[in-house]
Write a protein that holds these residues in place. Structure first.
Motif, PDB file in Angstrom:
ATOM      1  N   ARG A  81      19.490 -23.474  21.775  1.00 28.45           N
ATOM      2  CA  ARG A  81      20.644 -24.354  22.019  1.00 28.45           C
ATOM      3  C   ARG A  81      21.834 -23.451  22.300  1.00 28.45           C
ATOM      4  O   ARG A  81      22.256 -22.675  21.455  1.00 28.45           O
ATOM      5  CB  ARG A  81      20.916 -25.222  20.795  1.00 28.45           C
ATOM      6  CG  ARG A  81      22.118 -26.112  20.986  1.00 28.45           C
ATOM      7  CD  ARG A  81      22.268 -27.075  19.866  1.00 28.45           C
ATOM      8  NE  ARG A  81      21.274 -28.123  20.062  1.00 28.45           N
ATOM      9  CZ  ARG A  81      20.833 -28.901  19.106  1.00 28.45           C
ATOM     10  NH1 ARG A  81      21.271 -28.769  17.887  1.00 28.45           N
ATOM     11  NH2 ARG A  81      19.945 -29.843  19.372  1.00 28.45           N
ATOM     12  N   PHE A 100      24.403 -26.921  26.430  1.00 33.28           N
ATOM     13  CA  PHE A 100      23.092 -27.212  26.990  1.00 33.28           C
ATOM     14  C   PHE A 100      21.994 -26.543  26.178  1.00 33.28           C
ATOM     15  O   PHE A 100      22.246 -25.666  25.367  1.00 33.28           O
ATOM     16  CB  PHE A 100      22.999 -26.828  28.476  1.00 33.28           C
ATOM     17  CG  PHE A 100      23.055 -25.358  28.769  1.00 33.28           C
ATOM     18  CD1 PHE A 100      21.895 -24.601  28.821  1.00 33.28           C
ATOM     19  CD2 PHE A 100      24.267 -24.729  29.025  1.00 33.28           C
ATOM     20  CE1 PHE A 100      21.941 -23.246  29.113  1.00 33.28           C
ATOM     21  CE2 PHE A 100      24.322 -23.373  29.314  1.00 33.28           C
ATOM     22  CZ  PHE A 100      23.149 -22.632  29.367  1.00 33.28           C
ATOM     23  N   GLU A 101      20.783 -27.020  26.412  1.00 34.63           N
ATOM     24  CA  GLU A 101      19.600 -26.461  25.750  1.00 34.63           C
ATOM     25  C   GLU A 101      18.762 -25.749  26.795  1.00 34.63           C
ATOM     26  O   GLU A 101      18.665 -26.200  27.930  1.00 34.63           O
ATOM     27  CB  GLU A 101      18.769 -27.572  25.114  1.00 34.63           C
ATOM     28  CG  GLU A 101      19.518 -28.342  24.054  1.00 34.63           C
ATOM     29  CD  GLU A 101      18.808 -29.614  23.654  1.00 34.63           C
ATOM     30  OE1 GLU A 101      18.729 -29.855  22.444  1.00 34.63           O
ATOM     31  OE2 GLU A 101      18.344 -30.349  24.547  1.00 34.63           O
ATOM     32  N   ARG A 150      18.643 -28.314  29.920  1.00 33.46           N
ATOM     33  CA  ARG A 150      19.051 -29.705  29.720  1.00 33.46           C
ATOM     34  C   ARG A 150      20.465 -29.736  29.179  1.00 33.46           C
ATOM     35  O   ARG A 150      20.768 -29.095  28.166  1.00 33.46           O
ATOM     36  CB  ARG A 150      18.101 -30.384  28.738  1.00 33.46           C
ATOM     37  CG  ARG A 150      18.396 -31.861  28.560  1.00 33.46           C
ATOM     38  CD  ARG A 150      17.432 -32.440  27.585  1.00 33.46           C
ATOM     39  NE  ARG A 150      18.045 -32.401  26.271  1.00 33.46           N
ATOM     40  CZ  ARG A 150      17.994 -33.383  25.397  1.00 33.46           C
ATOM     41  NH1 ARG A 150      17.290 -34.449  25.652  1.00 33.46           N
ATOM     42  NH2 ARG A 150      18.589 -33.301  24.240  1.00 33.46           N
ATOM     43  N   ARG A 151      21.319 -30.456  29.846  1.00 35.85           N
ATOM     44  CA  ARG A 151      22.700 -30.629  29.358  1.00 35.85           C
ATOM     45  C   ARG A 151      22.708 -31.663  28.253  1.00 35.85           C
ATOM     46  O   ARG A 151      21.998 -32.653  28.320  1.00 35.85           O
ATOM     47  CB  ARG A 151      23.605 -31.079  30.484  1.00 35.85           C
ATOM     48  CG  ARG A 151      23.771 -30.029  31.539  1.00 35.85           C
ATOM     49  CD  ARG A 151      25.223 -29.928  31.928  1.00 35.85           C
ATOM     50  NE  ARG A 151      25.375 -28.870  32.917  1.00 35.85           N
ATOM     51  CZ  ARG A 151      25.766 -27.641  32.615  1.00 35.85           C
ATOM     52  NH1 ARG A 151      26.053 -27.331  31.381  1.00 35.85           N
ATOM     53  NH2 ARG A 151      25.901 -26.738  33.540  1.00 35.85           N
ATOM     54  N   ARG A 152      23.546 -31.426  27.243  1.00 38.44           N
ATOM     55  CA  ARG A 152      23.692 -32.390  26.148  1.00 38.44           C
ATOM     56  C   ARG A 152      24.841 -33.302  26.392  1.00 38.44           C
ATOM     57  O   ARG A 152      25.709 -33.138  27.118  1.00 38.44           O
ATOM     58  CB  ARG A 152      23.913 -31.657  24.820  1.00 38.44           C
ATOM     59  CG  ARG A 152      22.653 -31.002  24.335  1.00 38.44           C
ATOM     60  CD  ARG A 152      22.835 -30.424  22.986  1.00 38.44           C
ATOM     61  NE  ARG A 152      23.522 -29.127  23.166  1.00 38.44           N
ATOM     62  CZ  ARG A 152      24.228 -28.532  22.271  1.00 38.44           C
ATOM     63  NH1 ARG A 152      24.367 -29.064  21.107  1.00 38.44           N
ATOM     64  NH2 ARG A 152      24.794 -27.380  22.471  1.00 38.44           N
TER      65      ARG A 152
END
Length: 151
Positions: A123, A128-129, A149-151
């Motif tokens: 993370r 983002f992850e 992946r954007r949070r």
């Protein structure tokens, strides 16, 4: 390219997931259980649907899949015992979950010779992850893919 879905569809192999990836671990265990696999885990920190047993993988009872926690953080003697067990159980589906993040430093561990996939979850602080998925053959990375992946 190694894909997260490809790992969910495995029937045998050793998958090492590192970082705080409990959601991925839960997803894989639930999918394998849904496919009818009986799973032995050392302890259960979250609910998993399906047939799941708690215990030590060394007790001799045979299961379709195993979840072993923190294999890299164990003592040298415990890591050697696990290494021998993994070598004898290559026909099983084994998910190793290491809470600390390990990616490139996997080359320092002998276990790299026995893993088929490494999933390194991180993370990032910028919202983002990042998930790096690597496929191994004979202790060497043969394929790699990164998911963001954007949070």
């Amino acid at each position: 390219m190694p894909a997260l879905k490809e790992i969910a569809e495995l029937d045998s192999g050793v998958v090492l997931i590192t970082g705080d990836a409990k959601r991925l671990v839960r997803m894989y265990l639930t999918e394998w259980s849904r496919r009818g696999k009986t799973i032995l885990i050392e302890y259960i920190p979250f609910q998993i649907d399906g047939e799941v047993y708690i215990g030590s993988p060394y007790e001799g009872t045979s299961f379709d899949a195993y979840r072993i926690v923190n294999p890299l953080s164990r003592s040298k003697a415990e890591r050697e015992k696990l290494h021998r067990w993994l070598a004898r159980n290559r026909d099983k589906l084994i998910l190793l979950y290491e809470g600390k993040y390990v990616k490139d430093s996997i080359t320092r561990y002998a276990i790299r010779e026995l893993i088929d996939y490494l999933i390194a979850y991180k993370r990032e602080t910028v919202g983002f992850e990042r998930i790096d998925v690597m496929r191994f053959e004979d202790g060497k990375i043969v394929e790699s893919r990164t998911y963001v992946r954007r949070r």
